[in-house]
Design an enzyme around this catalytic site. Structure first.
Site, PDB file in Angstrom:
ATOM      1  N   HIS A 185      -0.630  -4.700   1.057  1.00  0.00           N
ATOM      2  CA  HIS A 185      -0.619  -4.362   2.470  1.00  0.00           C
ATOM      3  C   HIS A 185      -0.056  -2.969   2.717  1.00  0.00           C
ATOM      4  CE1 HIS A 185       1.030  -4.775   6.640  1.00  0.00           C
ATOM      5  NE2 HIS A 185      -0.043  -5.521   6.831  1.00  0.00           N
ATOM      6  N   SER A 231      -1.162  -4.283  12.299  1.00  0.00           N
ATOM      7  CA  SER A 231      -0.675  -3.538  11.134  1.00  0.00           C
ATOM      8  C   SER A 231      -1.501  -2.297  10.884  1.00  0.00           C
ATOM      9  CB  SER A 231      -0.730  -4.413   9.881  1.00  0.00           C
ATOM     10  OG  SER A 231       0.392  -5.216   9.755  1.00  0.00           O
ATOM     11  N   ASP A 274       7.286  -1.584   3.960  1.00  0.00           N
ATOM     12  CA  ASP A 274       6.228  -2.580   3.846  1.00  0.00           C
ATOM     13  C   ASP A 274       6.354  -3.286   2.493  1.00  0.00           C
ATOM     14  OD1 ASP A 274       3.391  -3.740   3.942  1.00  0.00           O
ATOM     15  OD2 ASP A 274       3.417  -2.538   5.768  1.00  0.00           O
TER      16      ASP A 274
END
Length: 854
Positions: free
Chosen positions: A383, A566, A330
């Site tokens: 994120h 996600s 990520d």
């Protein structure tokens, strides 16, 4: 003639311009269309959540203030509600509607239920001091919160209508006032509330060095009497001189305080004054203590998504094992985030472009997330930290949030930077995680057992496809987000053979509005929906996990609400880690077979596999139990339990039906018994077996019910177990309509930063916007309010939105035809009253500036 123009100040932090984009977002580069004469229209709607309301008098000069500064002019608002507002002392804050006169008080009239919570979030806490008050309909003061921190809170004592006062003690600030079913563990620490039990007129203080006797010339301290004794730790007890108030008196704004309240309030205000002094280490009331149970201060109570997948029952079998490693490929992970403490093994940074990496070099051994914001003043998304937190946040430690498999470990691998990532870096990262040769020239000490990729694009890369195949052949279970484009279009890597593709559901177990679907979907998991608050906890129904804000010079570790596929994928990765903990020999092929056989899921949608939910919604208990059986231990023996989700229901004024799920876990509890005596509520069996287990439609009927807020409870029992679902229902006065205030919608050219702007009055559930004469190109759409008139939208305490989501803006490609239906949510950011962490809908992605020109 003056005109308003919103200019970019900072923040196009997630342009999604490359192949790989967070949460399965699509790509988009510059347009090849060079015909500058082509002009089209771009339009859509701003969707205003039903629980969002704006203060009727704010500082924005384009708004028309409706005063709400007294009891008689109180603004009537619904419940549950998030109220965005602004208050200021005269000539404090930015020039605008309220600069000269000031707006010292905002009063609201709210119909509330016993146990509900008022939570005031002060946006500009460093430069302003706001207080919170609660009054009955006679104007009698019932409670007040007068601290110095970012949050003030009060608990509603009984059902009824109340006046709520937001008062500015000093300075000027935006604020967010929330009403909902806030867990007690989420209330501010160190609060100064009138309802607290303490000795009026007494306070405890510790000065940094000298004693009170050396300070008796200080006018502030002249009102105190010292008891002549110094207590352990240098603490001194001070007593206020006799209060001047002897009888109940009505204040200038029409409210009423008793003599006791006056003395207690004077005590709290004296403590507030002392806390502002540099020579005071602490000051607090002399609290009355009684036997009590100390509540747990974790935010697990806000993680509705774990009971939805029966995770608590799975934890009775296993919470993971530190030999099981999940690689999170990520944006990297914030290595020093409190919720990552002790959860990480060595990873790698595979971002080969130094400019995208933001750390000054190419690939290196440091997977810390250096951020993806492209301009100063804008927060990065962080994120990967959010995803890693869902997989295995440090848990059961009285703080933060829980991870799915908290005894397992995370291998952080960085491929997403400024502008996204690319397929080359992704392929190398996959090979590294699997312990295969890669561009780093190194291998991990132990390969990952599971890879989670909450990222994707619409291009099929042979390089990435080969890396995925090699990792699977090496025995790695590979999980990926299906994408957030609400389409059946294939997204990669989720659609590669051998990858478990995860779609997202909301709190109602319905396919989330953004989730991709189609033939490649394998399984569904909670992804959330920030548009709603169906369980009435005054938070949007997103997925809560670790995050941060780096919009200032220092990074602030937070807990953040996101929604997206996600967020769904790491639930699956975490459950796979729990399965590996009890069955280490689990292979990718075996995981696939168990999934296809229904051993890991509860069926949703059409019977059997379907294109929305794949083989169904993941069930953590079933999955771990099935894995233990494969290990040879047989089915786990646990006491049968009753699972009821959601655990509370909130019917805001336009919501009529919510799905309630009643299930038994770990054995047969017998027939379900449901009891409720709520006149306006009906439980309608939806998919229910002969014993009463399954899904029910909970339907409210407001016919003939007067405007107000109503509450009740549903009692559910089976065998020796029981559960209670608290229900709140609001009937809106037809004279009241939702109002999110003046919004500025900006269409930003992603290549040139040129801006088109329209103004929208966001009244009701949605407000249309439209841009005309738009040239071909790639654009991002933002919207926000400017209540404090400080020339910025989307700053602290203001409503903000972006297409498709505020945390992950998407490229809108404009070519030769009109673009329609670019709808998106605008809402207020929520932060939690934790001393070390905060909760947000997302880190602010940008700051936009209003600039006046002739």
């Amino acid at each position: 003639m003056m005109c308003l123009e919103k200019l970019i100040k900072a923040g196009l932090s997630l342009l999604l311009a490359l192949l790989i984009a967070a949460c399965g977002g699509g790509g988009g580069g510059g347009s090849d269309d060079t015909d500058n004469d082509v002009r089209v229209n771009v339009s859509g709607r701003l969707i205003v959540p039903s629980f969002v309301v704006t203060d009727s008098d704010v500082n924005d000069v384009l708004s028309t203030p409706i005063p709400n500064q007294t009891l008689t002019s109180a603004q009537v608002v619904p419940n549950p509600v998030n109220i965005g507002g602004y208050v200021n002392q005269p000539r404090e804050g930015a020039p605008g509607n309220l600069f000269t006169t000031g707006d010292i008080d905002d009063y609201f009239l709210i119909d509330m239920q016993a146990g509900q919570t008022l939570l005031l979030n002060i946006a500009d806490q460093n430069s302003a001091d706001l207080d919170l008050g609660l009054y009955n309909l006679n104007g009698d003061l019932l409670d007040s919160s007068v601290g110095l921190t970012q949050f003030e809170s009060l608990v509603i004592p009984a059902d009824g209508q109340y006046y709520v006062r937001v008062n500015v003690f000093s300075g000027a600030s935006n604020y967010l006032l929330s009403v909902g079913l806030t867990p007690s563990s989420d209330l501010p620490a160190g609060a100064l509330r009138l309802s607290q039990e303490f000795l009026p007129g007494e306070l405890l203080v510790r000065f940094d060095s000298t004693s009170i006797q050396a300070k008796n010339a200080d006018p502030l301290l002249a009102q105190f009497q010292h008891d002549g004794q110094t207590y352990s730790g240098g603490v001194q007890r001070l007593r206020l001189n006799e209060s001047a108030a002897e009888v109940a008196s009505r204040t200038a704004d029409g409210t009423l305080m008793s003599d006791l309240q006056q003395q207690k309030l004077e005590t709290l205000l004296a403590i507030k004054a002392l806390r502002k002094r540099d020579d005071v280490e602490f000051a607090e009331p002399n609290y009355i203590v009684r036997p009590s149970i100390t509540p747990n201060d974790e935010y697990y109570s806000l993680q509705w998504h774990y009971p939805q997948i029966n995770l608590p029952q799975a934890w009775d079998i296993s919470t993971g094992d530190n030999s099981v490693i999940v690689a999170v490929i990520d944006s990297g992970v914030l290595l020093n985030h409190p919720d990552m403490t002790g959860q990480l093994v060595a990873g790698y940074d595979f971002i080969s472009d130094p400019e995208s990496a933001g750390d000054g070099d190419g690939i290196d051994s440091d997977p810390n997330d250096d951020g993806d914001s492209v301009q100063s003043g804008a927060s990065s998304s962080f994120h990967g930290t959010h995803v890693a937190g869902t997989v295995a946040a440090h848990s059961n430690n009285t703080r933060g949030v829980a991870g799915v498999a908290w005894e397992s470990r995370i291998m952080p691998i960085r491929v997403l930077g400024k502008g996204g990532g690319n397929s080359l870096d992704l392929a190398e990262a996959i090979r590294f995680a699997a312990g295969l040769s890669n561009a780093s020239g190194t291998l991990p000490a132990q390969p990952a057992d599971i890879i989670n990729m909450s990222l994707g694009g619409n291009a099929d890369s042979q390089l990435t496809r080969d890396a995925v195949a090699a990792a699977r052949a090496a025995g790695v279970i590979i999980i990926a987000a299906a994408g957030n484009e609400s389409t059946s279009q294939l997204s990669y890597p989720a659609s590669y053979p051998g990858v478990v593709s995860v779609s997202a559901v909301d709190i109602n177990r319905e396919l989330a509005f953004y989730s991709n679907y189609g033939a490649m979907i394998d399984v569904a998991a909670p992804g959330g929906d920030l548009r709603f608050d169906l369980n009435g906890d005054s938070r949007p129904d997103g997925i809560l996990s670790a995050g941060a804000d780096d919009s200032s010079d220092t990074i602030s570790y937070q807990l953040v609400f996101y929604n997206g596929t996600s967020m769904a994928a790491p639930h699956i990765a975490g459950v796979a880690a729990l399965m590996k903990a009890v069955y280490p020999a689990l292979t990718p092929a075996e995981f696939d077979a168990m999934l296809a056989a229904g051993e890991l899921t509860n069926d949703l949608g059409d019977t059997g596999r379907d294109d929305s939910f794949g083989h169904g919604l993941i069930d953590a208990f079933k999955a771990v139990d099935a894995a233990q059986q494969r290990q040879g231990g047989g089915s786990v023996t646990v006491d049968p339990t009753l699972s009821v989700n959601p655990q509370s229901l909130s019917f805001s004024h336009n919501l009529q039906t919510v799905t309630l799920f009643i299930e038994q876990i770990g054995g047969d509890l017998g027939t379900v018994q449901i009891t409720e005596d709520i006149d306006w509520l009906d439980l309608q069996p939806n998919q229910v077996d002969s014993s009463g287990y399954g899904s029910y439609n909970v339907v409210v009927d407001r016919t003939g019910v007067a405007a107000g807020t109503y509450s009740g409870s549903i009692q559910i029992s089976a065998g020796s177990t029981s559960a209670t679902v608290e229900v709140i229902m609001q009937v809106l006065d037809t004279s009241i309509s939702g109002d999110a205030g003046i919004h500025y919608v900006l269409l930003v050219n992603n290549d040139t930063d040129e801006i088109l702007q329209v103004q929208v009055d966001a009244v009701g559930e949605s407000a249309s916007y439209s841009f005309s004469n738009v040239a071909s190109g790639n654009y991002i759409i933002y919207a926000g309010s400017d209540m404090d008139m400080d020339d910025f939208i989307c700053d602290s305490g203001e409503s903000c939105g972006a297409y498709a989501t505020v945390s992950q803006p998407s490229i809108v490609e404009v070519a030769n035809s009109d673009i329609t239906d670019r709808d998106f949510i605008t809402s207020y950011e929520y932060q939690s009253p934790s001393s070390s962490q905060s909760l947000g809908n997302s880190p602010r992605p940008l700051l936009l500036r209003r600039h006046d020109t002739e």
